[in-house]
Motif scaffolding. Structure first.
Motif, PDB file in Angstrom:
ATOM      1  N   ALA A 106      -5.801  46.033  52.825  1.00  8.27           N
ATOM      2  CA  ALA A 106      -7.237  46.779  53.194  1.00  8.27           C
ATOM      3  C   ALA A 106      -7.886  46.851  51.814  1.00  8.27           C
ATOM      4  N   LYS A 107      -9.342  46.564  52.071  1.00 11.28           N
ATOM      5  CA  LYS A 107     -10.181  46.928  50.650  1.00 11.28           C
ATOM      6  C   LYS A 107     -11.242  47.649  51.055  1.00 11.28           C
ATOM      7  N   PHE A 108     -11.507  48.414  50.217  1.00  8.92           N
ATOM      8  CA  PHE A 108     -12.727  49.724  50.369  1.00  8.92           C
ATOM      9  C   PHE A 108     -13.924  49.308  49.331  1.00  8.92           C
ATOM     10  N   GLY A 109     -14.884  49.673  49.708  1.00  4.24           N
ATOM     11  CA  GLY A 109     -16.032  49.310  48.747  1.00  4.24           C
ATOM     12  C   GLY A 109     -17.380  49.870  49.371  1.00  4.24           C
ATOM     13  N   GLN A 110     -18.381  50.322  48.488  1.00  6.39           N
ATOM     14  CA  GLN A 110     -19.738  50.462  48.946  1.00  6.39           C
ATOM     15  C   GLN A 110     -20.621  49.533  47.867  1.00  6.39           C
ATOM     16  N   PRO A 111     -20.762  48.323  48.495  1.00  6.77           N
ATOM     17  CA  PRO A 111     -21.208  47.311  47.712  1.00  6.77           C
ATOM     18  C   PRO A 111     -22.983  47.329  47.716  1.00  6.77           C
ATOM     19  N   GLU A 112     -23.481  48.361  48.632  1.00  7.80           N
ATOM     20  CA  GLU A 112     -25.114  48.250  48.958  1.00  7.80           C
ATOM     21  C   GLU A 112     -25.776  47.980  47.544  1.00  7.80           C
ATOM     22  N   ILE A 113     -25.368  48.509  46.458  1.00  5.05           N
ATOM     23  CA  ILE A 113     -26.246  48.365  45.282  1.00  5.05           C
ATOM     24  C   ILE A 113     -26.615  46.878  44.915  1.00  5.05           C
ATOM     25  N   LYS A 114     -25.531  45.835  45.262  1.00  3.85           N
ATOM     26  CA  LYS A 114     -25.826  44.734  45.218  1.00  3.85           C
ATOM     27  C   LYS A 114     -26.858  43.889  45.902  1.00  3.85           C
TER      28      LYS A 114
ATOM     29  N   MET B  58     -17.473  53.529  42.175  1.00  2.00           N
ATOM     30  CA  MET B  58     -17.536  52.709  43.500  1.00  2.00           C
ATOM     31  C   MET B  58     -18.917  52.433  43.692  1.00  2.00           C
ATOM     32  N   ILE B  59     -19.947  53.515  43.826  1.00  2.64           N
ATOM     33  CA  ILE B  59     -21.259  53.394  44.267  1.00  2.64           C
ATOM     34  C   ILE B  59     -22.122  52.624  43.240  1.00  2.64           C
ATOM     35  N   LEU B  60     -21.936  52.771  41.955  1.00  2.00           N
ATOM     36  CA  LEU B  60     -22.727  52.156  40.964  1.00  2.00           C
ATOM     37  C   LEU B  60     -22.284  50.743  40.874  1.00  2.00           C
ATOM     38  N   THR B  61     -21.133  50.642  40.668  1.00  3.25           N
ATOM     39  CA  THR B  61     -20.650  49.092  40.133  1.00  3.25           C
ATOM     40  C   THR B  61     -20.413  48.447  41.532  1.00  3.25           C
ATOM     41  N   GLY B  62     -20.261  48.661  42.782  1.00  7.13           N
ATOM     42  CA  GLY B  62     -20.106  48.241  44.003  1.00  7.13           C
ATOM     43  C   GLY B  62     -18.776  47.603  43.958  1.00  7.13           C
ATOM     44  N   ARG B  63     -17.766  48.017  42.965  1.00  7.35           N
ATOM     45  CA  ARG B  63     -16.507  47.315  43.020  1.00  7.35           C
ATOM     46  C   ARG B  63     -15.780  47.894  44.320  1.00  7.35           C
ATOM     47  N   MET B  64     -14.727  46.913  44.653  1.00 10.65           N
ATOM     48  CA  MET B  64     -13.913  47.312  45.778  1.00 10.65           C
ATOM     49  C   MET B  64     -12.437  47.827  45.051  1.00 10.65           C
ATOM     50  N   ILE B  65     -11.999  48.646  45.990  1.00  7.41           N
ATOM     51  CA  ILE B  65     -10.610  49.269  45.457  1.00  7.41           C
ATOM     52  C   ILE B  65      -9.664  48.726  46.666  1.00  7.41           C
ATOM     53  N   ASP B  66      -8.201  48.559  46.326  1.00  8.81           N
ATOM     54  CA  ASP B  66      -7.271  48.094  47.254  1.00  8.81           C
ATOM     55  C   ASP B  66      -6.619  49.353  47.923  1.00  8.81           C
ATOM     56  N   ALA B  67      -5.795  49.121  48.830  1.00  6.65           N
ATOM     57  CA  ALA B  67      -5.172  50.209  49.425  1.00  6.65           C
ATOM     58  C   ALA B  67      -4.315  51.100  48.697  1.00  6.65           C
ATOM     59  N   GLU B  68      -3.782  50.578  47.763  1.00  4.63           N
ATOM     60  CA  GLU B  68      -2.856  51.388  46.751  1.00  4.63           C
ATOM     61  C   GLU B  68      -3.686  52.327  45.847  1.00  4.63           C
ATOM     62  N   GLU B  69      -4.890  51.770  45.561  1.00  8.05           N
ATOM     63  CA  GLU B  69      -5.785  52.729  44.900  1.00  8.05           C
ATOM     64  C   GLU B  69      -6.443  53.941  45.891  1.00  8.05           C
ATOM     65  N   ALA B  70      -6.798  53.327  47.089  1.00  3.20           N
ATOM     66  CA  ALA B  70      -7.166  54.133  48.123  1.00  3.20           C
ATOM     67  C   ALA B  70      -6.358  55.307  48.406  1.00  3.20           C
ATOM     68  N   LEU B  71      -5.047  55.118  48.282  1.00  5.42           N
ATOM     69  CA  LEU B  71      -3.862  56.154  48.641  1.00  5.42           C
ATOM     70  C   LEU B  71      -3.870  57.095  47.334  1.00  5.42           C
ATOM     71  N   ARG B  72      -3.932  56.502  46.118  1.00 10.78           N
ATOM     72  CA  ARG B  72      -3.853  57.330  45.071  1.00 10.78           C
ATOM     73  C   ARG B  72      -4.933  58.175  44.999  1.00 10.78           C
ATOM     74  N   ILE B  73      -6.343  58.038  45.327  1.00 11.50           N
ATOM     75  CA  ILE B  73      -7.268  58.736  45.319  1.00 11.50           C
ATOM     76  C   ILE B  73      -7.583  59.702  46.307  1.00 11.50           C
ATOM     77  N   GLY B  74      -6.501  59.572  47.440  1.00 20.28           N
ATOM     78  CA  GLY B  74      -6.761  60.264  48.689  1.00 20.28           C
ATOM     79  C   GLY B  74      -7.765  59.836  49.511  1.00 20.28           C
ATOM     80  N   LEU B  75      -8.258  58.741  49.386  1.00 25.23           N
ATOM     81  CA  LEU B  75      -9.220  58.259  50.468  1.00 25.23           C
ATOM     82  C   LEU B  75      -8.412  57.846  51.834  1.00 25.23           C
TER      83      LEU B  75
END
Ligand code: CAA
Length: 259
Positions: free
Chosen positions: A127-135, A160-177
Motif C-alpha cells: 500500500a502507498k498513501f498520499g495527498q498529492p493534490e498540491i502537484k 505529506m500535504i505540502l510535499t505530496g510525498r507518498m508513504i508506504d505501509a510500514e510508515e503508515a503503521l508507525r504513524i497510526g494511519l
C-alpha cells in the motif's frame, strides 16, 4: 447488485464487500464510481443480514484519487454550485455499520481520504498513501487536511500535504494511519476475518462503539466521556447485554441477536 459498472459487490457471511473496479484508471473516483459506492453502502446498511462492510480496490490501487480527466475542465462556478465532491462522496461518513478499508495499493488524494472516512484501515505491504493534490495546483478536497491532521498530527500531515510525498505501509503503521499491515495475499482474508468478528457481536453495541469513537473527533473530552457513559448505560436496556454477560458467567459462547 449486478448492475454496478465500477464496482464488484459481494457478501461473505455477514460481511458486505465493495471492490472499486476501474482497471483503466487505477480506480480513480469519477461520478459513476462514487454514486455506485453510495448505492452499495446504502444497500448493505439496509440489509439486516449484514453486520460490517469492507471497502477495497481491484488490482494495484485502492483508488488513485479523484478522476483528474473528469475534474480538469470544471470551473469554480461549477464545483462551487455542485458542492463538488462532498455531495456524492460522504456516504461513508453516514453509515452506522462499521466499514474497514482494505488498502491493497495506491490510496492517493481522494483515495486516501476515502480510506480515512472508513472506521479503520488495514493495509497490504504494497500500500502507498498520499495527498498529492498540491502537484495539481489544488489541495485535498474531501477532508484530507482535517482527518489526516487529526489522525497523524500536524508535522506529518503538513509534510505529506505540502510535499505530496507518498508513504508506504510500514510508515503508515508507525504513524497510526493504519491499524494492521499484511502481506498482499493475506490482506482480504484477514480483513474478512476481522469484519466477521465484528459482524457477529451485538449489532447495537457495535453501532454504539463506532458512534462513540467517532464522537471523539467532534467534541471535547468531557462531553465525549459523558456521551460514552450515556450510550454505555443505554446498552443495559438490550437483550445482547443480558446475553453477553450471562454467557461469560456460564462459560459459553454468547449468541447475540442485535436486540
Ligand atoms: N484520475 C484519472 N486517471 C488516473 C488517475 C486519476 N487520479 N490516476 C491514474 N489514472 C490513469 C492514468 O492516467 C493512466 O491512464 P492511461 O493509461 O489512459 O494513461 C492509468 O490510470 C494508469 O496510471 P499510470 O500510467 O500513471 O500508472 P503508474 O503506475 O505509472 O502511476 C500513480 C501510478 C502514481 C498512482 C499515478 O497514476 C498518479 O500519480 N495518479 C494520480 C494521483 C493523484 O494525483 N491523485 C489525486 C487526484 S486529486 C484528488 O483526489 C482531489 C481530492 O482531494 C478529492
Amino acid at each position: 447488485m449486478s448492475d454496478y459498472q465500477c464496482l464488484k459487490v459481494e457478501t461473505r457471511g455477514r460481511v458486505g464487500i465493495i471492490t472499486m473496479y476501474r482497471p483503466e484508471a487505477l480506480n480513480a473516483l469519477n461520478n459513476q464510481l462514487t454514486s455506485e459506492i453510495t448505492a452499495a453502502l446504502r444497500a448493505f446498511e439496509a440489509d439486516p443480514n449484514i453486520g460490517a462492510m469492507i471497502l477495497t480496490g481491484d488490482g494495484k490501487a485502492f483508488a488513485a484519487g479523484a478522476d483528474i480527466k473528469e475534474m480538469q475542465p470544471k470551473t469554480f462556478s461549477v464545483v462551487y454550485s455542485e458542492e463538488f465532491i462532498t455531495a456524492t462522496w460522504e456516504e461513508l461518513t453516514r453509515t452506522r455499520k462499521p466499514v474497514i478499508a482494505a488498502v491493497n495499493g495506491f490510496a492517493l488524494g481522494g483515495g486516501c481520504e476515502f480510506a480515512m472516512m472508513c472506521d479503520t484501515i488495514f493495509a497490504s505491504e504494497k500500500a502507498k498513501f498520499g495527498q498529492p493534490e498540491i502537484k495539481l495546483g489544488v489541495i485535498p478536497g474531501s477532508g484530507g487536511t482535517q482527518r489526516l491532521t487529526r489522525f497523524v498530527g500536524k508535522a506529518v500531515a503538513m509534510d505529506m500535504i505540502l510535499t505530496g510525498r507518498m508513504i508506504d505501509a510500514e510508515e503508515a503503521l508507525r504513524i497510526g494511519l493504519v491499524a494492521r499491515v499484511y502481506p498482499p495475499e493475506q490482506l482480504m482474508e484477514e480483513t474478512i476475518k476481522a469484519a466477521e468478528q465484528i459482524a457477529n457481536y451485538g449489532a447495537l453495541a457495535v453501532m454504539a462503539a463506532k458512534e462513540t469513537v467517532n464522537r471523539a473527533y467532534e467534541t471535547t473530552m468531557s462531553e465525549g466521556v459523558r456521551f460514552e457513559r450515556r450510550l454505555f448505560h443505554g446498552l443495559f436496556g438490550t437483550a445482547d447485554q443480558q446475553e453477553g454477560m450471562a454467557a461469560f458467567l456460564e462459560k459459553r459462547e454468547a449468541k447475540f441477536t442485535g436486540r
